[in-house]
Design a protein around this motif. Structure first.
Motif, PDB file in Angstrom:
ATOM      1  N   ARG A  66       0.825  -1.221   0.000  1.00 14.43           N
ATOM      2  CA  ARG A  66       0.000   0.000   0.000  1.00 14.43           C
ATOM      3  C   ARG A  66       0.852   1.260   0.000  1.00 14.43           C
ATOM      4  O   ARG A  66       0.336   2.351   0.163  1.00 14.43           O
ATOM      5  N   SER A  67       2.181   1.102  -0.104  1.00 13.16           N
ATOM      6  CA  SER A  67       3.057   2.275  -0.036  1.00 13.16           C
ATOM      7  C   SER A  67       4.452   1.868  -0.504  1.00 13.16           C
ATOM      8  O   SER A  67       4.757   0.681  -0.665  1.00 13.16           O
TER       9      SER A  67
ATOM     10  N   GLU B  78       0.816   4.196  -6.931  1.00 13.04           N
ATOM     11  CA  GLU B  78      -0.429   3.511  -6.574  1.00 13.04           C
ATOM     12  C   GLU B  78      -1.140   3.075  -7.842  1.00 13.04           C
ATOM     13  O   GLU B  78      -1.272   3.863  -8.786  1.00 13.04           O
TER      14      GLU B  78
ATOM     15  N   TRP C  79      -0.013  -0.938  -4.641  1.00 11.36           N
ATOM     16  CA  TRP C  79       1.146  -0.219  -5.173  1.00 11.36           C
ATOM     17  C   TRP C  79       1.963  -1.130  -6.073  1.00 11.36           C
ATOM     18  O   TRP C  79       2.115  -2.331  -5.806  1.00 11.36           O
TER      19      TRP C  79
END
Ligand code: FAD
Length: 463
Positions: free
Chosen positions: A69-70, A335, A341
């Motif tokens: 997610r990052s 993203e 991601w």
């Protein structure tokens, strides 16, 4: 369940899967004297949860399945893959590949197919399942599309459907871990046109599914001792020809059904994650090559020679270029769909290409520094015979005692000159996609407009 132990993983393999090895059907993968080595190799991806929970466990589940997610999530995933590969002497272990496929399915599938992919993902996470991925079809005549092949089974395809299931026939090849995984995810291997609709299929099934047969490659077959084969006596991967003989797939496990438009994006989404995995699991192998080059140069007494320093500097530049690009691929991540991601495809493919294109030169350098004993040196039986050992100790001593030198040379021979060396050379060129496939992705991912416009301006060439 959350996390399984290595022992629970081994127990899970005790089913009636159809595995063939060296001409015979295998009763039990775990009990087989050679295949058990591959099981132990893959068990490292379960052991690491106990040894390095900081890296390998997220929210009580295996971190391999943690959705990125990052940038930080991708950096941590890279660190986990590098760490588990370090324990496996620079090779992929198991859970990396299945998680790459799950992320691709979650990003690309739509509608009911997405809901099934999500449910399957959740099961893998909850039950800590180990997955193999069968993407590469046998492909027949390379210049022909799936539907134009003389033998329709050269790409896996749907042969029948009913209200609850699809039935598939054909074969995938080079499928790593299939014989020692819990389940198999099938993905399309390429983009497909409207004529190829039957071939646009993706699903997951347990390995012990009726009609599924695995013909495991015999490379590095036979018993090997740790003196002659310090690497390949401890680590083994299994690849199979994976044959689907009218295999029925319950529809709740089908993620792509006659949807050629999504075949290419799904194939590519997997590749983008899987090459990120590749460039991280290769990092310990780069260290091994560098370490071996320094050790053998010193053992032979040539560490100070000008040509050796030059060769070592080139090796360092190659290895650190790949490492730097691997880190950059996470830093440049962005993203994508469904908040997943994606490592930067341009950087990932340049990293993988730099590794693969430089690998053979690096091995040539290592061979050069080591000398001819890679092919002509003594074996374990010689070393264990006291009278012969005396001869070896006298004549093969160099800047270090003979035993040290022979052990370093055997290590390098296993990596470069013996059958495992051949396997590594092919792996470097083709696994996770061929060198040409990487070049294709580099060209696709790079937008030359900025460079072209800048040059036009300087050259006074109008659009
Ligand atoms: C050790 C190992 C492990 C692997 N593990 C897995 C796995 O777990 N799962 C999986 O799905 N796959 C796996 N692979 C497969 C890997 O991704 C393929 O080997 C790779 O994509 C190359 O495909 P190929 O072997 O069929 O070679 P080919 O595709 O036949 O390539 C040979 C040459 O032909 C060229 N070529 C191919 N098609 C064309 C064309 N249409 N036009 C022009 N040139 C062409 C290629 O660029 C290459 O130069 C593994 C491979 C190896 C070696």
């Amino acid at each position: 369940m959350g996390l399984r132990s290595a022992e629970q993983y081994r127990q899970g393999l005790g089913d009636d899967r159809r595995v063939f090895y060296r001409g015979a059907q295998v009763d039990s993968v775990c009990a087989h004297p050679e295949l058990a080595l591959a099981v132990e190799h893959s068990a490292l991806s379960f052991d690491i949860a106990g040894d390095r929970p900081d890296l390998a466990v997220r929210n009580g589940s295996s971190a391999f399945y943690h959705q990125p997610r990052s940038v930080e999530d991708l950096r941590l995933r890279g660190a986990l893959i590098e760490e588990v590969s370090r324990r496996a002497a620079g090779t992929i272990v198991l859970k990396e590949v299945g998680s790459d496929a799950l992320f691709a399915l979650l990003r690309v599938t739509t509608g009911a197919e997405y809901e099934r992919a999500e449910a399957f993902y959740q099961r893998c996470l909850d039950e800590d399942l180990a997955l193999a991925v069968a993407q590469t079809d046998v492909k027949g005549h390379r210049a022909l599309s799936p539907s134009k092949q003389p033998d329709p089974d050269h790409y896996l395809h749907i042969v029948d459907t009913d209200a609850d299931s699809v039935t598939v026939r054909g074969a995938k090849t080079h499928t790593s871990f299939s014989a020692n995984a819990d389940e198999l995810i099938v993905l399309p291997t390429r983009a497909m046109g409207p004529d190829d609709a039957d071939y646009a299929v993706s699903f997951a099934i347990p390995i012990a599914t009726e009609g599924l047969s695995l013909y495991v490659s015999p490379y590095s077959a036979g018993h090997r001792n740790s003196f002659d084969h310090p690497l390949s006596s401890k680590h083994k991967l299994l690849e199979s020809l994976t044959v689907f003989d009218n295999v029925r797939i319950p529809r709740d496990r089908v993620f792509l059904e006659r949807n050629p438009q999504n075949a290419g994006p799904l194939a590519l989404a997997f590749v983008d994650y899987h090459r990120f995995t590749a460039i991280h699991y290769k990092l310990p192998l780069l260290d091994i090559i560098l370490g071996a080059a320094h050790l053998v140069a010193d053992a032979n007494g040539i560490g100070g020679a000008g040509h050796v320093r030059d060769k070592l500097a080139r090796l360092i530049a190659w290895a650190e270029t790949v490492r730097g690009l691997a880190q950059l691929a996470a830093v440049r991540a962005r993203e994508g769909d469904r908040r997943l991601w994606l490592p930067d495809p341009l950087t990932v493919n340049i990293a993988k290409h730099s590794f693969a294109a430089g690998y053979h030169d690096a091995i040539a350098t290592l061979t050069d520094l080591a000398g001819g004993l890679l092919a002509t040196g003594p074996g374990q039986e010689d070393w264990n015979a006291p009278a012969i050992r005396d001869v070896i100790e006298k004549y093969y001593a160099a800047a270090v005692p003979a035993e040290q030198r022979i052990r370093i040379l055997n290590f390098i021979a296993d990596l470069t000159a013996r059958d495992y060396g051949g396997y590594q050379a092919v792996l470097a060129t083709h696994a996770e996609g061929s060198i040409e496939a990487e070049k294709l992705q580099i060209a696709r991912s790079y937008d030359p407009a900025g460079a072209v416009n800048y040059t036009r301006e300087l050259a006074g060439v109008s659009t």
